[in-house]
Design a protein around this motif. Structure first.
Motif, PDB file in Angstrom:
ATOM      1  N   GLN A 100       0.757  -1.060  -0.110  1.00 20.50           N
ATOM      2  CA  GLN A 100       0.167  -0.065  -0.011  1.00 20.50           C
ATOM      3  C   GLN A 100       1.033   1.314  -0.193  1.00 20.50           C
ATOM      4  O   GLN A 100       0.971   2.007  -0.819  1.00 20.50           O
ATOM      5  N   ASN A 101       1.665   1.497   0.981  1.00 20.36           N
ATOM      6  CA  ASN A 101       2.283   2.441   1.185  1.00 20.36           C
ATOM      7  C   ASN A 101       3.759   2.677   1.855  1.00 20.36           C
ATOM      8  O   ASN A 101       3.584   1.611   2.745  1.00 20.36           O
ATOM      9  N   VAL A 102       4.462   3.452   1.690  1.00 20.57           N
ATOM     10  CA  VAL A 102       5.877   3.283   2.447  1.00 20.57           C
ATOM     11  C   VAL A 102       6.169   4.958   2.738  1.00 20.57           C
ATOM     12  O   VAL A 102       6.174   5.794   1.729  1.00 20.57           O
ATOM     13  N   LYS A 103       6.392   5.366   4.010  1.00 23.38           N
ATOM     14  CA  LYS A 103       6.825   6.728   4.386  1.00 23.38           C
ATOM     15  C   LYS A 103       8.168   6.556   4.919  1.00 23.38           C
ATOM     16  O   LYS A 103       8.245   5.759   6.021  1.00 23.38           O
ATOM     17  N   LEU A 104       9.191   7.290   4.566  1.00 30.04           N
ATOM     18  CA  LEU A 104      10.607   7.250   5.188  1.00 30.04           C
ATOM     19  C   LEU A 104      11.005   8.710   5.300  1.00 30.04           C
ATOM     20  O   LEU A 104      11.002   9.528   4.747  1.00 30.04           O
ATOM     21  N   THR A 105      11.490   8.868   6.574  1.00 30.65           N
ATOM     22  CA  THR A 105      12.051  10.181   6.913  1.00 30.65           C
ATOM     23  C   THR A 105      13.573   9.954   7.220  1.00 30.65           C
ATOM     24  O   THR A 105      13.898   8.894   7.824  1.00 30.65           O
ATOM     25  N   THR A 106      14.426  10.590   6.635  1.00 29.65           N
ATOM     26  CA  THR A 106      16.078  10.741   7.084  1.00 29.65           C
ATOM     27  C   THR A 106      16.485  11.926   6.551  1.00 29.65           C
ATOM     28  O   THR A 106      16.028  12.860   5.936  1.00 29.65           O
ATOM     29  N   GLN A 107      17.677  12.220   7.269  1.00 33.58           N
ATOM     30  CA  GLN A 107      18.321  13.480   6.880  1.00 33.58           C
ATOM     31  C   GLN A 107      18.850  13.946   5.784  1.00 33.58           C
ATOM     32  O   GLN A 107      18.720  15.048   5.275  1.00 33.58           O
ATOM     33  N   PHE A 108      19.339  12.834   4.789  1.00 30.66           N
ATOM     34  CA  PHE A 108      20.085  13.204   3.688  1.00 30.66           C
ATOM     35  C   PHE A 108      19.471  12.260   2.646  1.00 30.66           C
ATOM     36  O   PHE A 108      18.731  11.469   2.931  1.00 30.66           O
ATOM     37  N   ALA A 109      19.565  12.753   1.343  1.00 27.45           N
ATOM     38  CA  ALA A 109      19.086  11.957   0.129  1.00 27.45           C
ATOM     39  C   ALA A 109      19.692  10.642   0.252  1.00 27.45           C
ATOM     40  O   ALA A 109      20.908  10.497   0.629  1.00 27.45           O
ATOM     41  N   LEU A 118      13.171   1.082  -2.590  1.00 25.37           N
ATOM     42  CA  LEU A 118      12.015   1.997  -2.735  1.00 25.37           C
ATOM     43  C   LEU A 118      11.646   2.418  -3.833  1.00 25.37           C
ATOM     44  O   LEU A 118      10.281   2.575  -4.250  1.00 25.37           O
ATOM     45  N   TYR A 119      12.592   2.463  -4.934  1.00 22.32           N
ATOM     46  CA  TYR A 119      12.317   3.002  -6.262  1.00 22.32           C
ATOM     47  C   TYR A 119      11.353   1.569  -6.988  1.00 22.32           C
ATOM     48  O   TYR A 119      10.294   1.808  -7.634  1.00 22.32           O
ATOM     49  N   GLU A 120      11.703   0.414  -6.693  1.00 18.27           N
ATOM     50  CA  GLU A 120      11.081  -0.636  -7.238  1.00 18.27           C
ATOM     51  C   GLU A 120       9.775  -0.717  -6.523  1.00 18.27           C
ATOM     52  O   GLU A 120       8.699  -1.095  -7.403  1.00 18.27           O
ATOM     53  N   ALA A 121       9.477  -0.330  -5.445  1.00 20.04           N
ATOM     54  CA  ALA A 121       8.088  -0.350  -4.799  1.00 20.04           C
ATOM     55  C   ALA A 121       7.157   0.472  -5.566  1.00 20.04           C
ATOM     56  O   ALA A 121       5.981   0.532  -5.727  1.00 20.04           O
ATOM     57  N   TYR A 122       7.845   1.981  -5.751  1.00 16.12           N
ATOM     58  CA  TYR A 122       7.407   2.998  -6.334  1.00 16.12           C
ATOM     59  C   TYR A 122       6.799   2.592  -7.811  1.00 16.12           C
ATOM     60  O   TYR A 122       5.578   2.729  -8.070  1.00 16.12           O
ATOM     61  N   LYS A 123       7.692   1.727  -8.454  1.00 18.42           N
ATOM     62  CA  LYS A 123       7.227   1.518  -9.808  1.00 18.42           C
ATOM     63  C   LYS A 123       6.316   0.530  -9.811  1.00 18.42           C
ATOM     64  O   LYS A 123       5.400   0.346 -11.020  1.00 18.42           O
ATOM     65  N   GLN A 124       5.991  -0.034  -8.683  1.00 16.29           N
ATOM     66  CA  GLN A 124       5.102  -1.381  -8.785  1.00 16.29           C
ATOM     67  C   GLN A 124       3.640  -0.896  -8.001  1.00 16.29           C
ATOM     68  O   GLN A 124       2.568  -1.398  -7.971  1.00 16.29           O
ATOM     69  N   GLY A 125       3.421   0.580  -7.777  1.00 11.46           N
ATOM     70  CA  GLY A 125       2.468   1.214  -7.619  1.00 11.46           C
ATOM     71  C   GLY A 125       2.255   1.371  -5.921  1.00 11.46           C
ATOM     72  O   GLY A 125       1.041   2.081  -5.581  1.00 11.46           O
ATOM     73  N   VAL A 126       3.222   1.138  -5.339  1.00 11.46           N
ATOM     74  CA  VAL A 126       3.083   1.380  -3.823  1.00 11.46           C
ATOM     75  C   VAL A 126       3.322   3.000  -3.765  1.00 11.46           C
ATOM     76  O   VAL A 126       3.973   3.638  -4.420  1.00 11.46           O
ATOM     77  N   ASP A 127       2.420   3.615  -2.901  1.00 10.23           N
ATOM     78  CA  ASP A 127       2.568   4.959  -2.568  1.00 10.23           C
ATOM     79  C   ASP A 127       3.923   5.312  -1.775  1.00 10.23           C
ATOM     80  O   ASP A 127       3.697   4.940  -0.445  1.00 10.23           O
ATOM     81  N   VAL A 128       4.772   5.611  -2.088  1.00  8.79           N
ATOM     82  CA  VAL A 128       6.091   5.876  -1.526  1.00  8.79           C
ATOM     83  C   VAL A 128       6.314   7.506  -1.451  1.00  8.79           C
ATOM     84  O   VAL A 128       6.320   8.277  -2.501  1.00  8.79           O
ATOM     85  N   PRO A 159      14.660   8.582 -12.185  1.00  4.84           N
ATOM     86  CA  PRO A 159      13.792   9.723 -12.662  1.00  4.84           C
ATOM     87  C   PRO A 159      12.426   9.541 -12.002  1.00  4.84           C
ATOM     88  O   PRO A 159      11.840   8.641 -11.494  1.00  4.84           O
ATOM     89  N   ASN A 160      11.819  10.677 -11.327  1.00  5.54           N
ATOM     90  CA  ASN A 160      10.593  10.758 -10.377  1.00  5.54           C
ATOM     91  C   ASN A 160      10.648  10.188  -9.365  1.00  5.54           C
ATOM     92  O   ASN A 160       9.677   9.785  -8.751  1.00  5.54           O
ATOM     93  N   PHE A 161      11.857   9.824  -8.605  1.00  4.94           N
ATOM     94  CA  PHE A 161      11.943   9.350  -7.425  1.00  4.94           C
ATOM     95  C   PHE A 161      11.166  10.220  -6.413  1.00  4.94           C
ATOM     96  O   PHE A 161      11.173  11.270  -6.360  1.00  4.94           O
ATOM     97  N   PRO A 162      10.352   9.660  -5.405  1.00  2.95           N
ATOM     98  CA  PRO A 162       9.587  10.230  -4.714  1.00  2.95           C
ATOM     99  C   PRO A 162       9.917  10.934  -3.368  1.00  2.95           C
ATOM    100  O   PRO A 162       9.448  10.610  -2.363  1.00  2.95           O
ATOM    101  N   TYR A 163      10.846  12.077  -3.746  1.00  2.01           N
ATOM    102  CA  TYR A 163      11.084  12.855  -2.763  1.00  2.01           C
ATOM    103  C   TYR A 163      10.249  14.102  -2.323  1.00  2.01           C
ATOM    104  O   TYR A 163       9.893  14.512  -3.167  1.00  2.01           O
ATOM    105  N   ALA A 164      10.295  14.276  -1.155  1.00  6.14           N
ATOM    106  CA  ALA A 164       9.481  15.369  -0.544  1.00  6.14           C
ATOM    107  C   ALA A 164      10.583  16.222   0.515  1.00  6.14           C
ATOM    108  O   ALA A 164      11.163  15.470   1.284  1.00  6.14           O
ATOM    109  N   GLU A 165      10.906  17.246   0.172  1.00  4.47           N
ATOM    110  CA  GLU A 165      12.071  18.088   0.847  1.00  4.47           C
ATOM    111  C   GLU A 165      11.326  18.949   2.126  1.00  4.47           C
ATOM    112  O   GLU A 165      10.393  19.910   1.554  1.00  4.47           O
TER     113      GLU A 165
END
Length: 188
Positions: A100-109, A118-128, A159-165
């Motif tokens: 379904q979803n993955v939320k990760l917080t971390t200090q650096f990219a 994470l990117y593989e999960a994102y490509k499979q339709g998981v909300d990352v 490309p399109n890696f799901p970062y939020a800053e």
């Protein structure tokens, strides 16, 4: 040159049978960062955490461990061997199984296996979503350069890696997998 390498970096405080664990450091500048401490009152968990105070220097664990606290909770301890991490292995496994979803917080990219998983999960339709510090909010030179490098490489490789800053410096490290409003899911 790098005094932070190889040190015990656990943030744990126990007072009156209550444990506080998280990422908060206790320097003035650390109170301006996004961080958290989790309050734990279950005696089975607090006792396992209290035993960690003895696990330093000569008494340091000789292997990575899953330490059961109760039927639902365990504490993972990592020996800190370079290139090996029980905690990272468990996190990668959880992300790899997310539906379904993955939320990760971390200090650096990110870089390496976590970024890839994470990117593989994102490509499979998981909300990352990966929450990281905006580069300008990072005060340490080495951290700012590491972050800048990792973000540039990620843009090329994924490309399109799901970062939020965050405009405010993030120091918290959290991972929530398949988490919902009713309390379901896993967190580490």
């Amino acid at each position: 040159s790098f005094p932070f390498l190889g040190r015990n970096h656990i943030k744990l405080a126990i007072a009156d049978d209550v444990a506080w664990v998280g990422g908060l450091s206790y320097q003035d500048e650390d109170f301006d960062k996004e961080d958290f401490m989790m309050r734990l009152t279950d005696p089975s968990i607090v006792n396992v955490l209290a035993n960690q105070f003895d696990q330093v220097n000569e008494l340091r664990a000789t292997k990575d461990q899953f330490i059961p606290c109760n039927d639902e909770t365990y504490v993972m301890t990592d020996r800190g061997d370079r290139g090996k991490s029980l905690i990272l292995d468990v996190a990668l496994n959880l992300v790899g199984r997310a539906t379904q979803n993955v939320k990760l917080t971390t200090q650096f990219a990110l870089n390496g296996e976590m970024e890839k998983t994470l990117y593989e999960a994102y490509k499979q339709g998981v909300d990352v979503t990966v929450y990281v510090s905006e580069n300008e909010s990072i005060s340490e030179f080495y951290g700012r350069e590491l972050d800048r490098f990792n973000k540039q490489i990620t843009k090329i490789r994924r490309p399109n890696f799901p970062y939020a800053e965050s405009k405010k410096r993030i120091h918290a490290k959290t991972l929530l997998v398949d988490f919902n409003q009713n309390g379901g899911g896993v967190g580490i």
